[in-house]
Write a protein that holds these residues in place. Structure first.
Motif, PDB file in Angstrom:
ATOM      1  N   VAL A  20       1.128  -1.026   0.014  1.00  0.00           N
ATOM      2  CA  VAL A  20      -0.137  -0.011  -0.351  1.00  0.00           C
ATOM      3  C   VAL A  20       1.057   1.716   0.055  1.00  0.00           C
ATOM      4  N   PRO A  21       0.275   2.476  -1.272  1.00  0.00           N
ATOM      5  CA  PRO A  21       1.269   2.991  -0.759  1.00  0.00           C
ATOM      6  C   PRO A  21       1.009   4.533   0.178  1.00  0.00           C
ATOM      7  N   ALA A  63       0.865   7.598  -0.345  1.00  0.00           N
ATOM      8  CA  ALA A  63       0.154   8.606  -0.814  1.00  0.00           C
ATOM      9  C   ALA A  63      -1.071   8.210  -0.807  1.00  0.00           C
ATOM     10  N   ALA A  64      -1.346   6.285  -0.438  1.00  0.00           N
ATOM     11  CA  ALA A  64      -3.146   6.123  -1.053  1.00  0.00           C
ATOM     12  C   ALA A  64      -3.554   6.374   1.329  1.00  0.00           C
ATOM     13  N   GLY A  65      -2.942   6.403   1.772  1.00  0.00           N
ATOM     14  CA  GLY A  65      -3.786   7.180   2.857  1.00  0.00           C
ATOM     15  C   GLY A  65      -4.198   8.573   2.569  1.00  0.00           C
ATOM     16  N   ALA A  66      -3.353   9.544   2.810  1.00  0.00           N
ATOM     17  CA  ALA A  66      -3.435  10.498   2.349  1.00  0.00           C
ATOM     18  C   ALA A  66      -4.694  10.580   1.486  1.00  0.00           C
ATOM     19  N   LEU A  67      -4.942   9.933   0.331  1.00  0.00           N
ATOM     20  CA  LEU A  67      -5.733  10.572  -0.417  1.00  0.00           C
ATOM     21  C   LEU A  67      -6.597   9.939   0.268  1.00  0.00           C
ATOM     22  N   ALA A  68      -7.042   8.913   0.562  1.00  0.00           N
ATOM     23  CA  ALA A  68      -8.687   7.984   1.648  1.00  0.00           C
ATOM     24  C   ALA A  68      -9.194   8.831   2.529  1.00  0.00           C
ATOM     25  N   LYS A  69      -8.134   9.799   3.384  1.00  0.00           N
ATOM     26  CA  LYS A  69      -8.470  10.964   4.234  1.00  0.00           C
ATOM     27  C   LYS A  69      -9.300  12.220   3.719  1.00  0.00           C
ATOM     28  N   ARG A  70      -8.504  12.373   2.121  1.00  0.00           N
ATOM     29  CA  ARG A  70      -9.406  13.799   1.903  1.00  0.00           C
ATOM     30  C   ARG A  70     -10.124  13.767   1.308  1.00  0.00           C
ATOM     31  N   LEU A  71     -10.812  12.176   0.006  1.00  0.00           N
ATOM     32  CA  LEU A  71     -11.483  12.024  -0.140  1.00  0.00           C
ATOM     33  C   LEU A  71     -12.925  11.586   0.997  1.00  0.00           C
ATOM     34  N   SER A  72     -12.282  10.903   2.108  1.00  0.00           N
ATOM     35  CA  SER A  72     -13.674  10.810   2.939  1.00  0.00           C
ATOM     36  C   SER A  72     -13.925  12.315   4.059  1.00  0.00           C
ATOM     37  N   ALA A  73     -13.049  12.915   3.759  1.00  0.00           N
ATOM     38  CA  ALA A  73     -13.999  14.317   3.986  1.00  0.00           C
ATOM     39  C   ALA A  73     -14.470  15.118   3.292  1.00  0.00           C
ATOM     40  N   LEU A  74     -14.198  14.706   1.768  1.00  0.00           N
ATOM     41  CA  LEU A  74     -15.391  15.590   1.640  1.00  0.00           C
ATOM     42  C   LEU A  74     -16.954  14.395   1.065  1.00  0.00           C
ATOM     43  N   LEU A  75     -16.723  13.566   1.752  1.00  0.00           N
ATOM     44  CA  LEU A  75     -18.166  12.921   2.099  1.00  0.00           C
ATOM     45  C   LEU A  75     -19.633  13.390   2.928  1.00  0.00           C
ATOM     46  N   PRO A  76     -20.454  13.198   2.174  1.00  0.00           N
ATOM     47  CA  PRO A  76     -21.453  14.410   2.961  1.00  0.00           C
ATOM     48  C   PRO A  76     -21.383  13.821   4.634  1.00  0.00           C
ATOM     49  N   ARG A  77     -22.270  14.436   5.317  1.00  0.00           N
ATOM     50  CA  ARG A  77     -22.666  13.628   6.854  1.00  0.00           C
ATOM     51  C   ARG A  77     -24.401  13.542   6.272  1.00  0.00           C
ATOM     52  N   ILE A  78     -24.312  11.814   7.361  1.00  0.00           N
ATOM     53  CA  ILE A  78     -26.219  11.608   6.214  1.00  0.00           C
ATOM     54  C   ILE A  78     -26.214  10.610   7.840  1.00  0.00           C
ATOM     55  N   ARG A  79     -27.138  10.946   7.484  1.00  0.00           N
ATOM     56  CA  ARG A  79     -27.731   9.886   8.656  1.00  0.00           C
ATOM     57  C   ARG A  79     -28.176   8.534   8.225  1.00  0.00           C
TER      58      ARG A  79
END
Length: 997
Positions: free
Chosen positions: A561-562, A564-580
Motif C-alpha cells: 500500500v503506497p 500516498a493512498a492513506g492521504a488520498l483516503a483521508k481527503r476523499l472521506s472528508a468530502l463525503l456528506p454527513r448523513i443519518r
C-alpha cells in the motif's frame, strides 16, 4: 396494493406499456428496411408516423395502440426520426379513428396477428392454472399469460382482462390446494386440529400458541417439554405425506402462513382454508420439534463432554501438584538407598532415617494409584461419572424417536433398543447379557468392558449416547419426520434425475466425468506441478521461499500500500456528506429498490409500507429490536413494524434485498478499482451473547469464556458482503464456505476464494474442485503441511521431505459415481453444501464417500500449496482479500452497537435475522460510500488534480465517521428529495494538501 388487484402499477406498466428507457427504445423500436417499406406506402406524414407507432406497439408490448393514448415522448421521437416526420403530427393521427382502425387491420393481416377472443381466454386459463399451482405471485401468472399470447401471435387484451383471469385462476388454485391437503381427514383429526384454536386452562393460551413456543436453552427440562409438544402434535395424526399432494411451492406458501397466523386470524378464514393451514402447521411443527429435540440432545451431550474435559484438566492440575511432592520424596529415598548400597549399610534403616518408613509406604501406595489411573489422553472416565446428568434427558430422547440406519441389524440401534428396554423395566433395572458391543470405538472398550468384570452399565449407556450423537451428525442414523436429521440421500437429487442428467451430458461439472479421463488428467497435472516447483527450488527461484534440509521458510510479503493512498483516503472521506443512517437506507432504496424484495409471504407482492421495511431492517442491523425502534422512531409504531416483520421479513427476502444492493455496487465504476469482481473471502466474526441469549449460545475458548455465536460472511474483492449466516461458536467454519459461493443469489460469479486456516479442510478443497472454484486458503502453518503424490516412487528432489504420503486413488475410483452424484446435487441447489459436508466429516470412521472426497481434496490442497510457493501474487491476493473482510468487521461492530453489541435473542431465527439485517445495512453503507467516493474523485479531478487509479485501489468504502448511527430515527415518506439526484459534497478542508501526481 388493493386486495382484489393482481398487479402492482409498476408490474402492469412493465407488461402492458412500452418502455421509456433510451436503450430499450433503441433495441425494440429500430425499424427494419421492410418495416420502413410498409410505412412509406402512406402518403401523408401523420399517417406514416401513426402507422409506424401502431407497428411498434404490436411488436412490443404486443397490443393495439389505445384510443387517445399518448406514447412515451422518447419513443415517439425515436420513431418519428426514422420515418422523417415531426413528432407533433401524432396528434393529427390520433384524431382519425377510421385511419387507426384500417391501419390496425392491415398490420394484423400483414404480420399474422389475431385479436384476443373467447378461445384464447380458455387457452390462457389453462396456462395460468398451471403456473398458479405453484405460486400466488400475480406478476408470475400474468407474465406467463402475456408470454403465451405473444408466442401465439395474439394481441394482448386490456390489462384488466388479464388481471381478472389471473385473480380467478389464483383463487381456484388456492381452493384446489386447500381441498387436496385436507382430503380424507377423519372427524377426530378435524376435531383435534380445530381444538388448537381454543384457549386451554390453566395456561390461558391456545394450543396453537403453546406448540409454537419453546425454549432453545439446552436443559433436561426443556428437552422433556419438547418431547411433550411433539407427542401432542403426533396425537393429531396428520401424515407428513399430505404435503406431497400439492405443488411444493404452493405448500411452502401455506406453511409460511401457518407459521405466522395466530388463532384469531385463523378463526376468520373459511373452513377449508383454516383446516389446510392447520394441517400444514402440524406437519411443519413435527419437523421443527424433531429437529429442535435432536439439536438439544446434541448440545446437552456436548456440554457434558466439555464439563468432563474441564474436570479432567482440573484433576491433572491437582495431580501434578501431588506428583511434585511424590517425586521429591522418592528422590530423597532413592538417594538414601543408593548411599546405603555404596556404604554397605542397612537400606531399610536408610529409608527410615531419610523419610520415615510409614511415609514411604504411603508414597508407594500413592504412586501405585497414580500408575493405575494414568491418564490416556481422554476424558471418558469423567464422562461416565456424569451418567446421572445424562439420565435426566436421555431416556426421554430415546423413547421419543424411532431411529433408522443404512446397516442391516445395526448393532448401535440394537443397543438403543436394549437401553429402552432397560428404562422400561420395573424394579431394579439390569442390562441384558447379550447387549451388543461391536459398535464400540476402541477408546470406549476399556471402560465398558473392564478386564475380568461384567459389562459396566453406566459406561455402556454413556457410550451408546455418545455414538448415537455422532451417527446422527454423520447422517448414517436418521429420524423419520425430522428435516435436518433425515437420511443422507434425502439431501441429494433423486437418483433417476441424476442418471438422466448424466446420460444427456448435462451434469454441468467443470471436470471430466469419465473416471479414466479424470485420473489421467489429475495424475499428469500433479506430477508436472511437483516437478516444476522442485526444479525452481533447486535453483532457488521460488520468490520469497527457501527450502533447506527439508525445512520450508516463506518470507513475509512486502508492504503493497503506497503511503500516498492513506492521504488520498483521508481527503476523499472528508468530502463525503454527513448523513443519518436512515437517509442512507432511503437513498440506497431509491437507487436500487431493494425494499421491494421484501415480499408478502403469501401473495409475493412487495411491501407497501416502505418506511416500516427500512425500520425493521435497521432494527435488526443495529441490534435495537422492534420495540425500541418504535420508541426511537418518528413516523413508525410497533404495530407497523411487527406486521411487516411477520409477513415480509424472512431469510429469503433478506437474501433477495442483499443481492439487489450487491449487484448495484458491483456495477458502479468506482467499485472496479478494487478488484475484478470474481474473487472473494470468508471469515467468521464472533458476537458475544448476553441476557436471555446467553443460554442459547455456546462457549469457544478461542474467543474467551463468554458465550456467543459467529456471523460467517462472504466478502467480494470489491468490498460487497454478499452472503452471511449464523453458526455456532463451536462449529467448524469450513463446512459453510461453499454455502456463500453457491447460494448468494446475486449476479456475482466467483472464480477464486480465500479463507483463513479455520476454513481449510480436505473435504472443502475437494468439493470446491469438483464445482470449479479455485480454493486458496491462507494457511498459517504451511511449513507443517504435507504434500501428497500419486506415484510414490517418483523423485521430487528438495520437495521429498515435505511429502506426507500417496493419494489413494482406489478410494476415488470406487466412489466416482457417488462423487459426481454429490457434486451435481450441490450444484443444482438440492441441498446446502454445509449440511452434506457436516455429515461427511462428522463420523470418525468415515464412510467410503468421505474418504474419496478427502483424497481428491489432498490432490487439490497439494496443487494449491505448490501454487502458493511459486506465485507471490496469489499470496498477496489472498492476504488482501482476507484483510478486506477483516476491515469490514470494524464497520459491523460500529453498526451493531445497541445492547452493548450482544446477541440477546433466544431463538436461532431471530439471531439469523440480526445477521442478515446487519449485513444488508453494511452493504447499503458500502454502496453509498462507493457512490460518493466516486463523486469526490470526480470533483477533485474537475478541480485539476491528478488522481492515479493505482491509489484508488487502496481506498476502502468502509468509513462511518460521517454517518450518524444513533439518535432519533426519522422515517418520513419525503425523507429523500427525488428532484435532487445526489447530496452536495462537503468543501475540501484546507488542512489537506493536494495529492502529488
Amino acid at each position: 396494493m388493493p386486495r382484489h388487484q393482481l398487479l402492482s402499477p409498476q408490474t402492469r406498466a412493465a407488461l402492458f406499456d412500452p418502455p421509456s428507457e433510451p436503450t430499450a427504445i433503441t433495441r425494440l423500436y429500430t425499424l427494419s428496411p421492410d418495416d420502413l417499406a410498409h410505412v412509406r406506402r402512406r402518403r401523408r406524414p401523420w399517417n406514416r408516423l401513426g402507422f409506424a407507432m401502431q407497428l411498434a406497439y404490436l411488436r412490443h408490448p404486443g397490443r393495439a395502440l389505445g384510443i387517445g393514448e399518448e406514447p412515451p415522448t422518447a419513443m415517439l421521437a425515436h420513431i418519428a426520426g426514422q420515418v422523417g416526420a415531426d413528432p407533433a403530427l401524432f396528434v393529427d393521427y390520433a384524431r382519425r379513428e377510421e385511419a387507426r382502425r384500417e391501419h390496425l387491420a392491415e398490420l394484423q393481416a400483414a404480420f399474422g396477428l389475431s385479436p384476443f377472443g373467447l378461445a384464447d381466454y380458455r387457452a390462457m386459463w389453462r396456462v395460468a392454472s398451471e403456473v398458479a399451482r405453484g405460486t400466488d405471485r400475480g406478476d408470475a401468472i400474468a407474465l406467463a399469460v402475456v408470454e403465451e399470447l405473444r408466442a401465439r401471435r395474439v394481441l394482448l387484451p386490456v390489462a384488466t382482462v388479464v388481471e381478472r383471469l389471473g385473480l380467478a385462476v389464483r383463487a381456484r388454485a388456492r381452493a384446489t390446494a386447500y381441498a387436496s391437503l385436507i382430503r380424507g381427514l377423519e372427524d377426530r383429526q378435524t376435531e383435534r386440529l380445530l381444538a388448537l384454536l381454543k384457549v386451554t386452562e390453566p395456561e390461558g393460551r391456545t394450543g396453537l400458541t403453546q406448540l409454537r413456543e419453546w425454549s432453545e436453552v439446552p436443559s433436561a427440562a426443556n428437552l422433556v417439554r419438547l418431547a411433550e409438544r411433539l407427542a401432542t402434535v403426533r396425537a393429531i395424526g396428520i401424515e407428513a405425506d399430505r404435503a406431497r399432494r400439492i405443488h411444493q411451492v404452493r405448500y411452502a406458501i401455506i406453511a409460511g402462513e401457518a407459521g405466522i397466523m395466530d388463532a384469531q386470524h385463523l378463526s376468520r378464514l373459511g373452513p377449508e382454508r383454516r383446516l389446510a393451514v392447520l394441517t400444514a402447521f402440524v406437519i411443519e411443527q413435527e419437523a421443527r420439534l424433531s429437529d429442535a429435540a435432536v439439536e438439544m440432545f446434541d448440545r446437552l451431550m456436548g456440554a457434558l463432554f466439555r464439563r468432563a474435559e474441564r474436570k479432567r484438566t482440573e484433576r491433572l492440575t491437582d495431580r501434578a501438584k501431588e506428583q511434585e511432592s511424590l517425586v521429591w520424596m522418592h528422590a530423597v529415598s532413592g538417594r538414601a538407598l543408593v548411599a546405603a548400597r555404596r556404604n554397605g549399610t542397612d537400606p531399610f534403616a536408610a529409608i527410615e532415617a531419610a523419610v520415615g518408613w510409614e511415609a514411604y509406604e504411603k508414597s508407594v501406595d500413592h504412586a501405585v494409584g497414580v500408575a493405575e489411573t494414568a491418564d490416556e489422553g481422554n476424558s471418558l472416565p469423567e464422562v461416565v461419572e456424569r451418567h446421572a446428568s445424562a439420565r435426566r434427558f436421555a431416556p426421554t430422547f430415546l423413547q421419543t424417536f424411532a431411529f433408522s440406519s443404512y446397516r442391516k441389524s445395526d448393532p448401535l440401534l440394537k443397543a438403543v433398543d436394549a437401553i429402552k428396554a432397560l428404562y422400561a423395566s420395573e424394579g431394579r433395572p439390569t442390562l441384558a447379557k447379550d447387549a451388543p458391543v461391536s459398535f464400540l470405538q476402541r477408546r470406549w472398550r476399556p471402560l465398558v468392558l473392564p478386564q475380568g468384570k461384567n459389562l459396566d452399565r453406566r459406561a455402556y449407556e454413556m457410550a451408546v449416547f455418545a455414538h448415537l450423537r455422532e451417527r446422527l451428525r454423520a447422517g448414517d442414523v436418521w429420524i423419520e419426520g425430522a428435516r435436518a436429521y433425515r437420511r443422507f440421500t434425502d439431501f441429494l437429487l433423486p437418483r433417476p434425475t441424476f442418471e438422466d442428467l448424466r446420460s444427456t451430458g448435462s451434469l454441468d461439472l467443470p471436470i471430466p466425468v469419465s473416471w479414466p479421463d479424470y485420473a489421467t488428467e489429475r495424475t499428469k497435472l500433479l506430477d508436472d506441478r511437483l516437478r516444476e516447483v522442485a526444479a525452481l527450488a533447486e535453483v532457488n527461484r521460488l520468490p520469497g521461499v527457501t527450502l533447506e534440509d527439508g525445512r520450508l521458510t516463506i518470507s513475509p510479503l512486502s508492504r503493497a500500500v503506497p503511503e500516498a493512498a492513506g492521504a488520498l483516503a483521508k481527503r476523499l472521506s472528508a468530502l463525503l456528506p454527513r448523513i443519518r443512517i436512515t437517509e442512507i437506507l432511503a437513498e440506497v432504496d431509491r437507487w436500487t429498490g431493494f425494499a421491494s424484495s421484501f415480499t408478502h409471504v403469501r401473495t409475493g407482492e412487495p411491501a407497501f409500507d416502505r418506511a416500516a421495511v427500512l425500520g425493521t431492517v435497521l432494527a435488526d442491523g443495529t441490534n435495537l429490536g422492534l420495540s425500541r425502534m418504535a420508541e426511537a422512531s418518528r413516523g413508525l409504531n410497533h404495530a407497523r413494524l411487527i406486521w411487516t416483520a411477520e409477513w415480509h421479513v424472512r431469510d429469503e427476502t433478506y437474501a433477495a434485498a442483499l443481492a439487489t444492493v450487491v449487484n448495484a455496487h458491483h456495477a458502479h465504476p468506482m467499485a472496479h478499482h478494487w478488484g475484478p469482481g470474481d474473487t472473494s473471502s470468508s471469515d467468521g466474526q464472533f458476537f458475544r451473547a448476553g441476557g436471555r441469549g446467553e443460554a442459547r449460545s455456546d462457549v469457544n475458548g478461542r474467543y474467551g469464556d463468554d458465550p456467543g455465536a459467529l456471523f460467517y460472511t462472504h466478502v467480494s474483492d470489491r468490498f460487497s458482503p454478499f452472503h452471511t449466516k449464523v453458526i455456532s461458536a463451536t462449529a467448524g467454519e469450513a463446512a459453510h464456505v461453499l454455502d456463500g459461493l453457491l447460494m448468494h443469489g446475486s449476479a456475482l460469479s466467483i472464480r477464486e476464494h480465500y479463507t483463513d486456516t479455520a476454513g481449510a479442510t480436505d473435504h472443502v478443497s475437494g468439493l470446491c474442485h469438483l464445482l470449479g472454484f479455485r480454493f486458496a486458503p491462507r494457511v498459517r502453518d504451511l511449513k507443517e503441511r504435507r504434500l501428497y503424490v500419486i506415484d510414490r516412487t517418483a523423485d521430487y528432489g528438495l520437495l521429498t521431505p515435505l511429502i506426507g504420503g500417496p493419494v489413494r486413488l482406489h478410494f476415488v475410483e470406487e466412489s466416482w459415481d457417488d462423487l459426481l452424484y454429490l457434486a451435481t446435487s450441490v450444484r443444482t441447489g438440492t441441498a446446502a453444501p454445509s449440511a452434506l459436508l457436516r455429515r461427511l466429516a462428522a463420523y470418525p470412521r468415515q464412510n467410503q464417500l468421505a474418504k474419496a472426497l478427502r483424497e481428491i481434496g489432498r490432490i487439490k490442497r497439494t496443487l494449491a500449496t505448490l501454487d502458493w510457493l511459486k506465485d507471490p501474487d496469489l499470496r498477496r491476493r489472498s492476504h488482501a482479500g482476507l484483510n478486506k473482510g477483516e476491515a469490514e468487521h470494524s464497520l459491523k461492530r460500529a453498526v451493531f452497537f445497541h445492547r452493548l453489541g450482544e446477541l440477546r435473542d433466544r431463538t436461532f431465527e431471530n439471531q439469523s435475522h440480526r445477521a442478515s439485517g446487519l449485513n444488508l445495512v453494511v452493504a447499503a453503507i458500502v454502496l453509498w460510500n462507493t457512490v460518493y467516493l466516486g463523486r469526490a474523485v470526480d470533483a477533485l479531478r474537475a478541480a485539476g488534480e491528478d488522481i492515479p487509479a493505482d491509489l484508488l485501489a487502496h481506498v476502502a468504502p468502509l468509513g462511518w465517521e460521517h454517518i450518524a448511527l444513533t439518535g432519533d430515527y426519522v422515517w418520513a415518506d419525503d425523507d429523500v428529495d427525488s428532484s435532487v439526484a445526489f447530496r452536495p459534497l462537503r468543501r475540501i478542508p484546507a488542512s489537506f494538501q493536494r495529492v502529488a501526481a
